[in-house]
Design a protein around this motif. Structure first.
Motif, PDB file in Angstrom:
ATOM      1  N   SER A  25     -28.866  36.922  -3.151  1.00  0.00           N
ATOM      2  CA  SER A  25     -27.780  36.056  -2.714  1.00  0.00           C
ATOM      3  C   SER A  25     -28.330  34.658  -2.436  1.00  0.00           C
ATOM      4  CB  SER A  25     -27.153  36.630  -1.439  1.00  0.00           C
ATOM      5  OG  SER A  25     -25.985  35.918  -1.135  1.00  0.00           O
ATOM      6  N   ASN A  26     -27.574  33.650  -2.781  1.00  0.00           N
ATOM      7  CA  ASN A  26     -27.936  32.225  -2.613  1.00  0.00           C
ATOM      8  C   ASN A  26     -28.988  31.740  -3.598  1.00  0.00           C
ATOM      9  OD1 ASN A  26     -26.307  31.873  -0.144  1.00  0.00           O
ATOM     10  ND2 ASN A  26     -27.842  33.233   0.725  1.00  0.00           N
ATOM     11  N   ILE A  47     -20.933  34.096  -9.158  1.00  0.00           N
ATOM     12  CA  ILE A  47     -19.988  34.694  -8.211  1.00  0.00           C
ATOM     13  C   ILE A  47     -19.066  33.630  -7.614  1.00  0.00           C
ATOM     14  CG2 ILE A  47     -21.449  36.677  -7.603  1.00  0.00           C
ATOM     15  CD1 ILE A  47     -22.172  35.155  -5.007  1.00  0.00           C
ATOM     16  N   VAL A  48     -19.395  32.356  -7.853  1.00  0.00           N
ATOM     17  CA  VAL A  48     -18.520  31.281  -7.373  1.00  0.00           C
ATOM     18  C   VAL A  48     -18.038  30.439  -8.564  1.00  0.00           C
ATOM     19  CG1 VAL A  48     -19.404  31.174  -5.018  1.00  0.00           C
ATOM     20  CG2 VAL A  48     -20.577  29.887  -6.799  1.00  0.00           C
ATOM     21  N   GLN A  51     -14.990  28.271  -8.016  1.00  0.00           N
ATOM     22  CA  GLN A  51     -15.161  27.147  -7.097  1.00  0.00           C
ATOM     23  C   GLN A  51     -16.184  26.134  -7.594  1.00  0.00           C
ATOM     24  OE1 GLN A  51     -15.295  30.375  -6.207  1.00  0.00           O
ATOM     25  NE2 GLN A  51     -13.700  30.711  -4.666  1.00  0.00           N
ATOM     26  N   PHE A  52     -17.260  26.615  -8.252  1.00  0.00           N
ATOM     27  CA  PHE A  52     -18.375  25.713  -8.556  1.00  0.00           C
ATOM     28  C   PHE A  52     -18.865  25.791 -10.010  1.00  0.00           C
ATOM     29  CE2 PHE A  52     -18.820  26.289  -3.888  1.00  0.00           C
ATOM     30  CZ  PHE A  52     -18.817  24.952  -3.508  1.00  0.00           C
ATOM     31  N   LYS A  79     -25.955  33.448  -8.008  1.00  0.00           N
ATOM     32  CA  LYS A  79     -25.507  34.224  -6.839  1.00  0.00           C
ATOM     33  C   LYS A  79     -25.175  33.289  -5.677  1.00  0.00           C
ATOM     34  CE  LYS A  79     -26.124  38.178  -8.889  1.00  0.00           C
ATOM     35  NZ  LYS A  79     -24.974  39.048  -9.210  1.00  0.00           N
ATOM     36  N   GLY A  80     -24.651  32.124  -6.014  1.00  0.00           N
ATOM     37  CA  GLY A  80     -24.240  31.196  -4.954  1.00  0.00           C
ATOM     38  C   GLY A  80     -25.333  30.228  -4.551  1.00  0.00           C
ATOM     39  N   ALA A  81     -26.165  29.785  -5.523  1.00  0.00           N
ATOM     40  CA  ALA A  81     -27.251  28.849  -5.214  1.00  0.00           C
ATOM     41  C   ALA A  81     -26.701  27.446  -4.966  1.00  0.00           C
ATOM     42  CB  ALA A  81     -28.238  28.816  -6.377  1.00  0.00           C
ATOM     43  N   LEU A  82     -27.344  26.736  -4.060  1.00  0.00           N
ATOM     44  CA  LEU A  82     -27.020  25.328  -3.845  1.00  0.00           C
ATOM     45  C   LEU A  82     -27.606  24.502  -4.987  1.00  0.00           C
ATOM     46  CD1 LEU A  82     -27.825  25.054  -0.029  1.00  0.00           C
ATOM     47  CD2 LEU A  82     -25.570  25.306  -1.087  1.00  0.00           C
ATOM     48  N   ASP A  83     -27.120  23.255  -5.140  1.00  0.00           N
ATOM     49  CA  ASP A  83     -27.604  22.388  -6.225  1.00  0.00           C
ATOM     50  C   ASP A  83     -29.126  22.246  -6.205  1.00  0.00           C
ATOM     51  OD1 ASP A  83     -25.120  22.036  -7.229  1.00  0.00           O
ATOM     52  OD2 ASP A  83     -24.832  19.987  -6.461  1.00  0.00           O
TER      53      ASP A  83
ATOM     54  N   ALA B 374     -23.353  32.324   0.377  1.00  0.00           N
ATOM     55  CA  ALA B 374     -23.424  32.229  -1.085  1.00  0.00           C
ATOM     56  C   ALA B 374     -22.653  31.001  -1.590  1.00  0.00           C
ATOM     57  CB  ALA B 374     -22.934  33.507  -1.752  1.00  0.00           C
ATOM     58  N   ARG B 375     -22.994  29.869  -1.066  1.00  0.00           N
ATOM     59  CA  ARG B 375     -22.484  28.539  -1.405  1.00  0.00           C
ATOM     60  C   ARG B 375     -21.059  28.265  -0.934  1.00  0.00           C
ATOM     61  NH1 ARG B 375     -23.482  24.876  -6.845  1.00  0.00           N
ATOM     62  NH2 ARG B 375     -22.836  22.967  -5.812  1.00  0.00           N
ATOM     63  N   ILE B 435     -23.474  20.239   2.434  1.00  0.00           N
ATOM     64  CA  ILE B 435     -24.551  21.087   1.915  1.00  0.00           C
ATOM     65  C   ILE B 435     -24.124  21.791   0.623  1.00  0.00           C
ATOM     66  CG2 ILE B 435     -25.958  23.142   2.390  1.00  0.00           C
ATOM     67  CD1 ILE B 435     -25.636  22.382   5.424  1.00  0.00           C
ATOM     68  N   PRO B 439     -15.750  22.914  -2.908  1.00  0.00           N
ATOM     69  CA  PRO B 439     -15.329  23.927  -3.882  1.00  0.00           C
ATOM     70  C   PRO B 439     -13.974  23.580  -4.493  1.00  0.00           C
ATOM     71  CG  PRO B 439     -15.306  24.819  -1.638  1.00  0.00           C
ATOM     72  CD  PRO B 439     -15.656  23.372  -1.529  1.00  0.00           C
ATOM     73  N   ARG B 440     -13.797  23.948  -5.773  1.00  0.00           N
ATOM     74  CA  ARG B 440     -12.475  23.795  -6.380  1.00  0.00           C
ATOM     75  C   ARG B 440     -11.525  24.806  -5.772  1.00  0.00           C
ATOM     76  NH1 ARG B 440     -12.529  22.855 -12.775  1.00  0.00           N
ATOM     77  NH2 ARG B 440     -13.699  20.922 -12.779  1.00  0.00           N
TER      78      ARG B 440
END
Lengths: 102, 467
Positions: A25-26, A47-48, A51-52, A79-83, B374-375, B435, B439-440
């Motif tokens: 995760s992340n 998984i996002v 949204q992203f 798995k939801g990593a930041l930029d 998870a973001r 951070i 999100p869309r």
């Protein structure tokens, strides 16, 4: 963790695929392999995604451009990593890929 | 004595008068190890019964066969307090023609008692049953400890079938559901898989984010002024909640505080605190692990309570005596509303359970959640679904700071005086966005797949099918 991505071999038996990251995760798992010359092909699972998705693709494209890499396929499992994480994993995968090719 | 033991499930259901359109109920003490709900629906399907309403206090991944029973018309509607796994996903994508009615663990017994939710047949997973029909949850291979959620069903259903794998010839010494509430008994080879009923042991989290949240939550409890003799406490079984309980335990030992009761779903950590003399009693509506099941069987200070005694809002119930409750969140919005029904994609992942009951009752309700999971920012402008109204939520503790509901300036003052990292919830929201990125928005259809009934019976939100 199980990886199902096939590993192409060079004529010398040296793997041409380079990976970085994990499926925690992340985090994000990146695999680079040779593709069609001229462009890059990116496959993203996330998984996002809703949204992203576009934001993740943009960071991957920027990383490839920064390192002047073309003619590769990028397989990314996010798995939801930041930029910042995506950039770091891309940089590691690209360096490993270039090393394996040299 | 008329023999209550039926030869098989179909005979028991026929004798109970099962017919099209009836409401049949289940409790969820077998959790993800439950064999009873699937066995009953299989028998009902074999009988050719249609259009049943399933009144199940929770639905778990193990109940996947329910999807086929819905497609085949055996089940038409669901009334529940919590739903996870394949059924929840299928319902999110429009499996049912009518919206699921979501209640809370206190709202369900209220609805049963007042008759707004009627039940024709309660199909009760019963770990041990004697010949008279007395039921115990503490004995047998499928022991689950407390049977608290089964009590209102046993008292309100027109007909009660006790379904067991352990049938005793001699009378039970300790009884959860008395024989006069049980009409018939059916034996199954196994009513549950012990591995799914209770977790063998819940290990303490080592996740640094959860531990950071727990340290701040424990500091908030210390600073609140509520931690003194007679302190009544409830916590969930999530990593940050249990870790907070461990820090709280150390504080209570250091400050020589003796608490009143521990409430809710019970784990080993709470049993240990009782045995160490840190609390007078455990009031147990549900056991979460083997240590809790063993404890309720042997320790008189570990008492089984019904769902009514736990949280029924039409009476003064245990939640009203709580000093502090720790609860989790899928989302918290800037008005302190909390979502534990859906994830950020709008897919059903749970439900209130006792969330909005405990929040309404406790003197201080603390939500423990990471700022980003998870973001996805957990602090949002507006919750996808409202489970628990913000007016019942006092504090949000994240690893990056503590936000206090503006309705509780007294708490904010105490926290600041204790040197805690108090920020506005808008500040936490902005920090999360800086951070994670913005999100869309997830798109939804106008089709309603669930209705959220607050504990008092008012409908407070609708769950829409994602586009």
């Amino acid at each position: 963790m199980a990886q199902t991505i096939p590993t192409p071999e060079s004529s010398l038996g040296k793997p041409l695929r380079a990976t970085a990251g994990s499926l925690e995760s992340n985090d994000i798992f990146i695999a680079l392999a040779p593709g069609e010359p001229g462009g890059n092909e990116i496959t993203l699972e996330s998984i996002v995604m809703k949204q992203f998705g576009p934001a993740i693709l943009r960071v991957i494209e920027e990383s490839l451009a920064e390192h002047d890499l073309t003619g590769v396929t990028v397989t990314a499992q996010d798995k939801g990593a930041l930029d910042c994480t995506i950039r770091a994993r891309m940089e590691a995968a690209i360096r490993r890929y270039k090393e394996a090719r040299s | 004595m008329r023999d209550k033991l039926m030869p098989d499930m179909v005979t028991a259901l026929k004798e109970a008068g099962l017919a099209d359109g009836m409401a049949i109920s289940f409790h969820h003490h077998m959790r993800n190890g439950d064999h009873v709900l699937n066995a009953v629906l299989e028998a009902a399907a074999a009988m050719g019964v249609k259009d049943l309403t399933l009144v199940a206090s929770s639905v778990f991944p193990v109940h996947q066969p329910l999807i086929e029973h819905i497609k085949n018309g055996v089940v038409r509607a669901i009334d529940t307090n919590y739903m996870s796994g394949p059924v929840a996903q299928a319902v999110s994508h429009g499996l049912l023609e009518t919206p699921v009615i979501f209640r809370s663990h206190g709202g369900r017994p209220r609805a049963l008692r007042e008759g707004s939710r009627s039940v024709d047949i309660a199909c009760m997973a019963a770990p041990t049953v004697d010949r008279m029909g007395n039921v115990s949850g503490i004995l047998g291979p499928s022991a689950c400890g407390s049977l608290g959620y089964a009590v209102p069903d046993a008292e309100c259903a027109r007909h009660v079938i006790a379904i067991t794998d352990t049938y005793l010839d001699k009378p039970l010494e300790r009884v959860s559901i008395p024989h006069d509430r049980v009409n018939s008994i059916v034996r199954l080879d196994s009513i549950g898989d012990p591995k799914g009923i209770v977790s063998g042991s819940t290990s303490m989290t080592r996740d640094p984010v959860a531990l950071a949240i727990a340290r701040k939550a424990a500091a908030a409890i210390r600073a609140s002024g509520l931690l003194k003799d007679g302190f009544n406490f409830q916590t969930g079984a999530g990593g940050a909640s249990l870790a907070t309980a461990q820090y709280l335990r150390e504080d209570m030992i250091r400050q020589k505080v003796r608490g009143g009761f521990l409430l809710g779903g019970i784990t080993k950590y709470l049993v240990d605190m009782l045995e160490e003399g840190l609390f007078e009693a455990i009031y147990d509506v549900q056991c979460f692990d083997l240590a809790a099941v063993e404890s309720i069987g042997r320790n008189k200070a570990h008492q089984e309570i019904s769902a009514d005694t736990y949280a029924n809002p039409s009476r003064r119930s245990c939640v009203d005596y709580l000093d502090v409750v720790l609860l989790g969140a899928s989302e918290v919005d800037v008005n302190f509303n909390v979502n534990v029904h859906t994830d950020s994609n709008g897919i059903i992942i749970g439900g209130s359970g006792g969330h909005n009951d405990a929040a309404a009752g406790a003197a201080m309700t603390i939500i423990v959640a990471p700022l980003i999971r998870a973001r996805l920012p957990i602090v949002v402008d507006q919750c996808t679904t409202i489970t628990t109204p913000g007016k019942t939520v006092d504090v949000l503790v994240t690893e990056r700071g503590i936000a206090v509901n503006p309705a509780r300036p007294d708490l904010a003052d105490r926290f600041r005086a204790a040197g805690l990292d108090v920020r506005s919830i808008e500040e936490l929201r902005a920090l999360a966005l800086s951070i994670a990125g913005e999100p869309r928005k997830v798109a939804f259809t106008d089709r309603v797949v669930g209705r959220v009934e607050y504990r008092d019976g008012t409908i407070i939100d609708a769950i829409y099918m994602p586009a």
